[in-house]
Design a protein around this motif. Structure first.
Motif, PDB file in Angstrom:
ATOM      1  N   SER A  85       0.843  -1.196   0.000  1.00  0.00           N
ATOM      2  CA  SER A  85       0.000   0.000   0.000  1.00  0.00           C
ATOM      3  C   SER A  85       0.879   1.247   0.000  1.00  0.00           C
ATOM      4  CB  SER A  85      -0.909   0.007   1.229  1.00  0.00           C
ATOM      5  OG  SER A  85      -0.159   0.305   2.385  1.00  0.00           O
ATOM      6  N   PRO A  86       0.364   2.374  -0.493  1.00  0.00           N
ATOM      7  CA  PRO A  86       1.160   3.606  -0.481  1.00  0.00           C
ATOM      8  C   PRO A  86       1.614   4.007   0.923  1.00  0.00           C
ATOM      9  CG  PRO A  86      -0.720   3.863  -1.927  1.00  0.00           C
ATOM     10  CD  PRO A  86      -0.900   2.553  -1.206  1.00  0.00           C
ATOM     11  N   LEU A  87       0.816   3.703   1.951  1.00  0.00           N
ATOM     12  CA  LEU A  87       1.201   4.071   3.308  1.00  0.00           C
ATOM     13  C   LEU A  87       2.267   3.145   3.877  1.00  0.00           C
ATOM     14  CD1 LEU A  87      -2.279   4.952   4.842  1.00  0.00           C
ATOM     15  CD2 LEU A  87      -0.500   6.513   4.064  1.00  0.00           C
ATOM     16  N   GLY A  88       2.368   1.922   3.331  1.00  0.00           N
ATOM     17  CA  GLY A  88       3.354   0.976   3.822  1.00  0.00           C
ATOM     18  C   GLY A  88       4.660   1.007   3.060  1.00  0.00           C
ATOM     19  N   THR A  89       4.729   1.877   2.074  1.00  0.00           N
ATOM     20  CA  THR A  89       5.926   1.963   1.262  1.00  0.00           C
ATOM     21  C   THR A  89       6.845   3.034   1.812  1.00  0.00           C
ATOM     22  OG1 THR A  89       4.686   1.318  -0.694  1.00  0.00           O
ATOM     23  CG2 THR A  89       6.785   2.393  -1.065  1.00  0.00           C
ATOM     24  N   MET A  90       8.049   2.643   2.081  1.00  0.00           N
ATOM     25  CA  MET A  90       9.051   3.619   2.492  1.00  0.00           C
ATOM     26  C   MET A  90       9.835   3.973   1.236  1.00  0.00           C
ATOM     27  SD  MET A  90       8.513   4.083   5.632  1.00  0.00           S
ATOM     28  CE  MET A  90       9.910   5.099   6.023  1.00  0.00           C
ATOM     29  N   GLY A  91       9.934   5.232   0.928  1.00  0.00           N
ATOM     30  CA  GLY A  91      10.685   5.632  -0.254  1.00  0.00           C
ATOM     31  C   GLY A  91      12.154   5.322  -0.101  1.00  0.00           C
ATOM     32  N   THR A  92      12.717   5.655   1.035  1.00  0.00           N
ATOM     33  CA  THR A  92      14.125   5.384   1.271  1.00  0.00           C
ATOM     34  C   THR A  92      14.371   5.100   2.744  1.00  0.00           C
ATOM     35  OG1 THR A  92      14.546   7.735   1.551  1.00  0.00           O
ATOM     36  CG2 THR A  92      14.988   6.831  -0.619  1.00  0.00           C
ATOM     37  N   ILE A  93      15.348   4.258   2.985  1.00  0.00           N
ATOM     38  CA  ILE A  93      15.780   3.932   4.338  1.00  0.00           C
ATOM     39  C   ILE A  93      17.297   4.075   4.360  1.00  0.00           C
ATOM     40  CG2 ILE A  93      15.871   2.158   6.129  1.00  0.00           C
ATOM     41  CD1 ILE A  93      13.454   0.815   4.634  1.00  0.00           C
ATOM     42  N   LEU A  94      17.817   4.805   5.323  1.00  0.00           N
ATOM     43  CA  LEU A  94      19.263   4.931   5.488  1.00  0.00           C
ATOM     44  C   LEU A  94      19.679   4.119   6.709  1.00  0.00           C
ATOM     45  CD1 LEU A  94      22.070   6.159   4.889  1.00  0.00           C
ATOM     46  CD2 LEU A  94      21.402   8.084   6.346  1.00  0.00           C
ATOM     47  N   VAL A  95      20.608   3.194   6.504  1.00  0.00           N
ATOM     48  CA  VAL A  95      21.184   2.414   7.596  1.00  0.00           C
ATOM     49  C   VAL A  95      22.619   2.890   7.760  1.00  0.00           C
ATOM     50  CG1 VAL A  95      21.774   0.115   8.435  1.00  0.00           C
ATOM     51  CG2 VAL A  95      19.747   0.425   7.002  1.00  0.00           C
ATOM     52  N   GLU A  96      22.907   3.475   8.910  1.00  0.00           N
ATOM     53  CA  GLU A  96      24.261   3.933   9.200  1.00  0.00           C
ATOM     54  C   GLU A  96      24.928   2.921  10.122  1.00  0.00           C
ATOM     55  OE1 GLU A  96      23.944   8.727   9.263  1.00  0.00           O
ATOM     56  OE2 GLU A  96      22.968   7.671  10.925  1.00  0.00           O
ATOM     57  N   VAL A  97      25.931   2.226   9.617  1.00  0.00           N
ATOM     58  CA  VAL A  97      26.687   1.292  10.443  1.00  0.00           C
ATOM     59  C   VAL A  97      27.761   2.116  11.139  1.00  0.00           C
ATOM     60  CG1 VAL A  97      28.042  -0.828  10.506  1.00  0.00           C
ATOM     61  CG2 VAL A  97      26.218  -0.575   8.803  1.00  0.00           C
ATOM     62  N   GLN A  98      27.612   2.283  12.458  1.00  0.00           N
ATOM     63  CA  GLN A  98      28.466   3.196  13.221  1.00  0.00           C
ATOM     64  C   GLN A  98      29.718   2.527  13.758  1.00  0.00           C
ATOM     65  OE1 GLN A  98      27.915   6.128  12.860  1.00  0.00           O
ATOM     66  NE2 GLN A  98      25.769   6.601  12.925  1.00  0.00           N
ATOM     67  N   ASN A  99      29.594   1.257  14.148  1.00  0.00           N
ATOM     68  CA  ASN A  99      30.679   0.625  14.872  1.00  0.00           C
ATOM     69  C   ASN A  99      30.449  -0.874  14.899  1.00  0.00           C
ATOM     70  OD1 ASN A  99      32.928   0.396  16.506  1.00  0.00           O
ATOM     71  ND2 ASN A  99      31.980   1.319  18.310  1.00  0.00           N
ATOM     72  N   LYS A 100      31.511  -1.616  15.169  1.00  0.00           N
ATOM     73  CA  LYS A 100      31.368  -3.046  15.427  1.00  0.00           C
ATOM     74  C   LYS A 100      31.594  -3.242  16.921  1.00  0.00           C
ATOM     75  CE  LYS A 100      32.800  -6.470  12.703  1.00  0.00           C
ATOM     76  NZ  LYS A 100      33.703  -7.436  12.044  1.00  0.00           N
ATOM     77  N   LYS A 101      30.612  -3.835  17.598  1.00  0.00           N
ATOM     78  CA  LYS A 101      30.700  -4.065  19.038  1.00  0.00           C
ATOM     79  C   LYS A 101      31.681  -5.196  19.334  1.00  0.00           C
ATOM     80  CE  LYS A 101      25.858  -2.757  19.595  1.00  0.00           C
ATOM     81  NZ  LYS A 101      24.546  -3.216  20.040  1.00  0.00           N
ATOM     82  N   SER A 102      32.044  -5.352  20.600  1.00  0.00           N
ATOM     83  CA  SER A 102      33.008  -6.381  21.001  1.00  0.00           C
ATOM     84  C   SER A 102      32.503  -7.796  20.711  1.00  0.00           C
ATOM     85  CB  SER A 102      33.370  -6.239  22.474  1.00  0.00           C
ATOM     86  OG  SER A 102      32.217  -6.377  23.281  1.00  0.00           O
ATOM     87  N   ASP A 103      31.164  -7.973  20.629  1.00  0.00           N
ATOM     88  CA  ASP A 103      30.615  -9.295  20.318  1.00  0.00           C
ATOM     89  C   ASP A 103      30.482  -9.544  18.813  1.00  0.00           C
ATOM     90  OD1 ASP A 103      28.406  -7.751  19.622  1.00  0.00           O
ATOM     91  OD2 ASP A 103      27.056  -8.657  21.073  1.00  0.00           O
ATOM     92  N   GLY A 104      30.939  -8.587  17.993  1.00  0.00           N
ATOM     93  CA  GLY A 104      30.907  -8.751  16.544  1.00  0.00           C
ATOM     94  C   GLY A 104      29.670  -8.195  15.871  1.00  0.00           C
ATOM     95  N   ARG A 105      28.684  -7.768  16.649  1.00  0.00           N
ATOM     96  CA  ARG A 105      27.456  -7.192  16.071  1.00  0.00           C
ATOM     97  C   ARG A 105      27.700  -5.741  15.676  1.00  0.00           C
ATOM     98  NH1 ARG A 105      24.656 -10.334  20.502  1.00  0.00           N
ATOM     99  NH2 ARG A 105      23.570 -11.960  19.359  1.00  0.00           N
TER     100      ARG A 105
END
Length: 116
Positions: A85-105
């Motif tokens: 649906s038009p309301l469920g559509t996200m035009g764009t999503i930005l994922v910023e990977v900031q860091n890798k934690k000590s557990d690898g995530r």
């Protein structure tokens, strides 16, 4: 109902870490197409992909990658409620990977309806 409507949300992934990210995949459950995977995303680089959503119902979009430290494939939610649906559509999503934690995530920030 908006049956058959195709949505193409674009997902950007910014690598704000000091290392190269490898084999990062953007996907959602029920996606039978070849999953878009970024083989290498260098430090400071932005990559993007469009998701072809032709699946009925609401879907959660994930970022997947292999966690070498824990020896598992991680799946982090980046958007919930993708549908046709038009309301469920996200035009764009930005994922910023900031860091890798000590557990690898990865430590990530998500910005919905991102504009360049």
């Amino acid at each position: 109902m908006f049956m058959g409507m195709q949505t193409l949300p674009v997902v950007y992934v910014d690598n704000n870490t000091i290392e190269t990210l490898e084999n990062v995949t953007i996907t959602f459950d029920g996606d039978n197409a070849k999953e878009p995977t970024f083989k290498k995303n260098k430090s400071g680089e932005r990559v993007s992909t469009a998701l072809y959503n032709k699946v009925d119902g609401k879907k959660t979009v994930y970022m997947k990658y292999y966690n070498k430290k824990l020896r598992i494939t991680e799946r982090q939610e980046i958007f919930e409620g993708l549908d046709q649906s038009p309301l469920g559509t996200m035009g764009t999503i930005l994922v910023e990977v900031q860091n890798k934690k000590s557990d690898g995530r990865y430590e990530i920030n998500i910005l919905k309806n991102f504009t360049l």
